[in-house]
Design a protein around this motif. Structure first.
Motif, PDB file in Angstrom:
ATOM      1  N   ILE A  35      -9.004  -4.657  34.000  1.00 18.83           N
ATOM      2  CA  ILE A  35      -9.784  -3.796  33.478  1.00 18.83           C
ATOM      3  C   ILE A  35     -10.950  -3.303  34.627  1.00 18.83           C
ATOM      4  CG2 ILE A  35     -11.722  -3.518  31.971  1.00 18.83           C
ATOM      5  CD1 ILE A  35     -10.471  -5.052  29.832  1.00 18.83           C
ATOM      6  N   LEU A  36     -11.220  -4.486  35.558  1.00 18.91           N
ATOM      7  CA  LEU A  36     -12.233  -4.300  36.530  1.00 18.91           C
ATOM      8  C   LEU A  36     -11.507  -3.284  37.887  1.00 18.91           C
ATOM      9  CD1 LEU A  36     -13.916  -7.651  36.936  1.00 18.91           C
ATOM     10  CD2 LEU A  36     -14.970  -5.651  36.482  1.00 18.91           C
ATOM     11  N   ASP A  37     -10.150  -3.665  38.027  1.00 19.08           N
ATOM     12  CA  ASP A  37      -9.403  -2.649  39.116  1.00 19.08           C
ATOM     13  C   ASP A  37      -9.438  -1.291  38.374  1.00 19.08           C
ATOM     14  OD1 ASP A  37      -9.410  -4.958  40.677  1.00 19.08           O
ATOM     15  OD2 ASP A  37      -7.212  -5.803  39.843  1.00 19.08           O
ATOM     16  N   ALA A  38      -9.180  -1.342  37.319  1.00 20.56           N
ATOM     17  CA  ALA A  38      -8.878  -0.053  36.646  1.00 20.56           C
ATOM     18  C   ALA A  38     -10.177   0.876  36.864  1.00 20.56           C
ATOM     19  CB  ALA A  38      -8.584   0.241  35.299  1.00 20.56           C
ATOM     20  N   LYS A  39     -11.526   0.387  36.472  1.00 25.30           N
ATOM     21  CA  LYS A  39     -12.682   1.012  36.753  1.00 25.30           C
ATOM     22  C   LYS A  39     -13.243   1.223  38.106  1.00 25.30           C
ATOM     23  CE  LYS A  39     -15.439  -0.586  32.810  1.00 25.30           C
ATOM     24  NZ  LYS A  39     -15.674   0.926  32.414  1.00 25.30           N
ATOM     25  N   PHE A  40     -12.691   0.485  38.998  1.00 18.58           N
ATOM     26  CA  PHE A  40     -12.877   0.591  40.394  1.00 18.58           C
ATOM     27  C   PHE A  40     -11.952   1.868  40.608  1.00 18.58           C
ATOM     28  CE2 PHE A  40     -14.626  -3.842  40.937  1.00 18.58           C
ATOM     29  CZ  PHE A  40     -15.535  -3.551  41.311  1.00 18.58           C
ATOM     30  N   PHE A  83     -20.658   1.146  37.305  1.00 13.31           N
ATOM     31  CA  PHE A  83     -20.745   0.442  35.987  1.00 13.31           C
ATOM     32  C   PHE A  83     -21.482  -0.876  36.159  1.00 13.31           C
ATOM     33  CE2 PHE A  83     -16.795  -0.456  38.179  1.00 13.31           C
ATOM     34  CZ  PHE A  83     -16.742  -2.053  37.953  1.00 13.31           C
ATOM     35  N   MET A  84     -21.711  -1.522  35.409  1.00 10.34           N
ATOM     36  CA  MET A  84     -22.566  -2.681  35.526  1.00 10.34           C
ATOM     37  C   MET A  84     -21.621  -3.838  35.004  1.00 10.34           C
ATOM     38  SD  MET A  84     -26.203  -4.003  33.437  1.00 10.34           S
ATOM     39  CE  MET A  84     -27.288  -2.796  34.606  1.00 10.34           C
ATOM     40  N   ASN A  93     -13.879  -4.651  44.509  1.00  4.56           N
ATOM     41  CA  ASN A  93     -12.595  -5.129  43.855  1.00  4.56           C
ATOM     42  C   ASN A  93     -13.029  -6.324  42.676  1.00  4.56           C
ATOM     43  OD1 ASN A  93     -12.276  -7.685  45.450  1.00  4.56           O
ATOM     44  ND2 ASN A  93     -12.519  -6.066  47.222  1.00  4.56           N
ATOM     45  N   SER A  94     -12.010  -6.529  41.887  1.00  3.57           N
ATOM     46  CA  SER A  94     -12.245  -7.585  40.942  1.00  3.57           C
ATOM     47  C   SER A  94     -12.329  -9.035  41.821  1.00  3.57           C
ATOM     48  CB  SER A  94     -11.087  -7.588  40.132  1.00  3.57           C
ATOM     49  OG  SER A  94      -9.782  -8.061  40.745  1.00  3.57           O
ATOM     50  N   GLU A  95     -11.929  -9.415  42.714  1.00  2.00           N
ATOM     51  CA  GLU A  95     -12.057 -10.854  43.361  1.00  2.00           C
ATOM     52  C   GLU A  95     -13.583 -10.737  43.833  1.00  2.00           C
ATOM     53  OE1 GLU A  95     -10.171 -13.534  43.719  1.00  2.00           O
ATOM     54  OE2 GLU A  95      -8.684 -12.361  42.366  1.00  2.00           O
ATOM     55  N   SER A  96     -14.158  -9.808  44.480  1.00  2.00           N
ATOM     56  CA  SER A  96     -15.388  -9.815  44.857  1.00  2.00           C
ATOM     57  C   SER A  96     -16.367  -9.839  43.738  1.00  2.00           C
ATOM     58  CB  SER A  96     -15.602  -8.654  45.998  1.00  2.00           C
ATOM     59  OG  SER A  96     -15.623  -7.363  45.147  1.00  2.00           O
TER      60      SER A  96
END
Length: 774
Positions: A370-375, A381-382, A477-480
């Motif tokens: 979901i995070l990668d899709a938002k990026f 976003f928060m 990115n999601s990892e960060s």
């Protein structure tokens, strides 16, 4: 190896079985026929040999009768006795015509030719076979086969007696093709008669054609060749050869030859019929096999197509297979059931792969997607990370089942909020709100999530730390996100309101914490540790003597430099290293106490314990074993516990502390007065001392408020029969006040700064007679 199709396998099975059966029948028929033919041939050749010999015996008897009649004739005897050659010649001619003899001759007893009707012999010359003359003279007569002038004769030699022996009469018949043809007509075998001299054939007569004669003679006494028979050779013979006459280096050999093609004619026709039948059966079998294979393979191919669709993720297709076979129908039904089960399991697998099994909300993997899709959407976003503060203590105090119920309750509260939430690990959550939230809104949400959780009439009060990221400014990115939310939560856990927003310096602090953890592990494992112990003496205000000291750990890192205890102790607690640090301190202190006792320095050393040390059930055993190692009593050590540590897990702390008291150790509450809950448990805590925090003592002689607090603590301690230690004494005035108010011990820079063991021993020796009140 490439897989074979069902059609191929059925063709191979049916065709192979028919072919093997046919070959087995043909081989069996062949061997049976060969065996029968061999027996028949052997019988035919034996019969033919007997017939041949019998015919020649009959001709021999005929010759004997003919020559006996001639030699018995008186006139012939008289002519022989008188050597009347004319009469002898006439008698020979007349008798030869009468008996149809081919050879008539009169010989002397010495073997000279006297008269003859055949040009093969010359009058006056010796007879060619002198051995026969000798045998005739000895036995009175001889029967033989002889060779005269390239002509073969069966002959009889008989002595003429007048009445004494006076000559030898010879009569013979030709052995030629006519005779052999008659023999062939009787025996049904071809006959070959050969004359050999010194193993070379000098004459031969045969009923065989010249073209096949040589081949037939080579097959003398040989086995049958099945290959020749299968090739239907017209000139396939087998022969039997035997020696009939041996005359003075002239050997008469007889060879009887059987044409085996005649014997095998029926066999060949039988083989042909069987082969034709087998061929037809093979064709019919393959045809029916093809029909059966098609009947089986068509629905199987259909099922394989359905299987590929199922493997591709198509679980909604309708499986229909046209088959009248029960097994195929059963397989089709199994495919239908398999499709439904796989669809159900796939849904379960997808859910398990994307959701936390305990709480039912998203897991780390799903929230990362979901995070990668938002990026990728490149929108702001928060991201809010949440951590249950002291969650391990929840499990330890209330049990893991209650801890799980706590996590489920927290997850349910996050799900009620707008946005998406996930559980990352343990008591850590991640929430993506649908809108931007300010500080006040975050505090409201924090209070909602922190509402007490009731499980089986047990009330769990929890604290939630929140870390806030603004993306994509803080992360890309999601990892960060995962890395920096952990950094935020680490910072949030040590802030008063447990809420922080990410700042760049957090990462520097995080890197330093990682470096401290790494270097601290090395320091604890090293034999030449960078860690050390300093001791700060405690002055007994009642006796004016130093009888106690506090052990303070110090760390001078080669890589990090001096690291303050407050910094690395807190990090050690978070990283799970505090128990190792405590064990290191206990080892070092006991070693030093043993040295001080050897030098008659009776100091009781206080060791600080953390919250995790208090609830460690193995710590007391470790301490007592270490003291036994040096034969030291329990009064050599005492322990100080921070007030906040006791309050965090009071029930368990009380149990473990009581075990220390039962073992004979003194216990003190460190930094007393800085908390707000310890008074509730003070009456039940098995402690012997209270230690006033230095913040109340540093300016005791100047601040009235500090004086009131210290006096109140002293009165409270007296009511509970507890001793008091005041730390942070910086001047004589403060020391005097503490003595006058009844405080038992004092420590601070006015008395002595923390010092290593050697300096402490020197200081102690130098200040035995010091009057600290002047």
């Amino acid at each position: 190896m490439a897989a074979k199709s069902l059609n191929q396998q059925i063709f191979r099975l049916t065709g192979g079985l028919v072919l093997l059966s046919t070959i087995a029948i043909l081989v069996n028929v062949w061997f049976s026929t060969v065996e029968h033919a061999e027996q028949q041939l052997e019988t035919n050749l034996q019969i033919a040999e007997s017939v041949f010999k019998q015919i020649f015996r009959n001709r021999e008897e005929q010759l004997y009768n003919s020559v006996d009649i001639l030699t018995s004739d008186f006139g012939f005897k008289a002519a022989v006795a008188s050597d009347d050659e004319a009469t002898i010649e006439s008698a020979l001619l007349n008798h030869g015509r009468r008996v149809e003899a081919d050879l008539m001759a009169q010989l002397s007893l010495q073997g000279s030719v006297i008269s003859t009707t055949n040009s093969s012999l010359n009058v006056g010359e010796p007879f060619p076979y002198q051995n026969l003359i000798e045998q005739t003279n000895q036995r009175g007569g001889v029967s033989t086969i002889m060779m005269l002038n390239d002509q073969l004769y069966q002959a009889i030699l008989l002595v003429v007696e007048t009445p004494r022996p006076h000559g030898i009469t010879l009569i013979g018949f030709n052995v030629d093709n006519r005779l052999l043809e008659r023999l062939k007509g009787i025996t049904q075998l071809d006959v070959t008669i050969s004359v050999e001299q010194s193993n070379d054939i000098s004459y031969s007569v045969s009923t065989l054609q010249p073209a096949i004669k040589e081949q037939a003679l080579k097959q003398t006494n040989a086995d049958l060749s099945w290959l020749d028979v299968l090739l239907f050779s017209d000139a396939l013979y087998i022969s039997k050869r035997f020696l009939y006459v041996d005359n003075d280096n002239n050997q008469i050999w007889v060879t009887l030859s059987e044409n085996v093609t005649r014997l095998y004619g029926e066999f060949n026709r039988l083989q042909l019929k069987i082969s034709v039948i087998a061929g037809l059966l093979l064709i019919l079998t393959l045809m029916f096999g093809a029909m059966l294979a098609k009947k089986l393979s068509t629905p199987l191919y259909g099922l394989s197509r359905y299987a590929r669709k199922i493997s591709a993720g198509d679980y909604d297709q309708l499986i229909e297979v046209d088959s009248k076979t029960k097994e195929i129908d059963a397989l089709s039904n199994a495919f239908v059931a398999m499709q439904a089960n796989i669809k159900e399991r796939q849904s379960e697998i997808v859910f398990q792969a994307t959701h936390d099994l305990l709480t039912g909300i998203f897991n780390r993997y799903k929230i990362a997607k979901i995070l990668d899709a938002k990026f990728k959407e490149n929108t702001e976003f928060m991201v809010i990370g949440a951590n249950i503060h002291g969650f391990r203590g929840v499990n330890d105090i209330f049990g893991y089942q209650s801890g799980d119920r706590c996590l489920q309750a927290i997850a349910a509260r996050f799900e009620q909020l707008d946005g998406k939430c996930a559980r990352l690990s343990g008591g850590e959550f991640l929430w993506l709100p649908d809108k931007e939230l300010n500080g006040d809104m975050l505090r409201v949400i924090q209070r909602k999530i922190e509402m007490p959780i009731i499980v089986d009439d047990v009330v769990m009060n929890i604290k939630i730390a929140l870390g806030v990221l603004h993306c994509p400014q803080d992360c890309d990115n999601s990892e960060s996100v995962f890395k920096r939310i952990n950094i935020c939560l680490d910072e949030a856990r040590v802030t008063p309101d447990l809420i922080v927003t990410y700042a760049e310096e957090f990462e520097k602090n995080y890197i330093r914490r990682l470096a401290i953890i790494s270097e601290l592990k090395k320091a604890l494992a090293s034999k030449h540790s960078e860690l050390s112990i300093s001791y700060q003496p405690k002055l007994n205000l009642h006796t004016n003597q130093v009888d106690h000291a506090e052990a303070l750990i110090r760390w001078n890192s080669e890589r990090l430099g001096f690291v303050p205890p407050d910094e690395f102790i807190a990090i050690a607690e978070q990283a799970g290293l505090i128990n190792q640090v405590t064990e290191w301190v206990i080892n070092a202190v006991v070693d030093d106490v043993a040295i001080m006792r050897e030098q008659n320095i009776p100091l009781s050393v206080a060791i600080n314990l953390s919250a995790k040390d208090i609830v460690d059930p193995h710590l007391l055993t470790y301490v007592t074993d270490k003291l036994k190692e040096f034969n030291l009593a329990a009064d050599c050590l005492s322990f100080e516990i921070t007030e906040s540590d006791i309050v965090s897990e009071p029930t368990k702390a009380i149990v473990e502390l009581q075990r220390f008291r039962d073992a004979g150790f003194s216990l003190a509450i460190d930094d007393f007065g800085t908390g707000y809950s310890s008074l509730t448990y003070l009456k039940s805590l098995p402690v012997t001392e209270l230690k006033i925090d230095k913040s109340f003592v540093l300016k005791l002689n100047e601040q009235n408020s500090d004086q009131q607090i210290v006096q109140t603590i002293l009165q409270l301690a007296k009511s509970f029969n507890l001793s008091v230690v005041a730390e942070g004494v910086e001047d004589n005035a403060s020391l005097t006040l503490l003595r006058d108010w009844g405080c038992k011990w004092a420590q601070g820079y006015y008395i002595c700064k923390p010092a290593p063991l050697v300096q402490l021993i020197n200081w102690y020796t130098d200040n035995l007679a010091t009057d600290w009140m002047k």
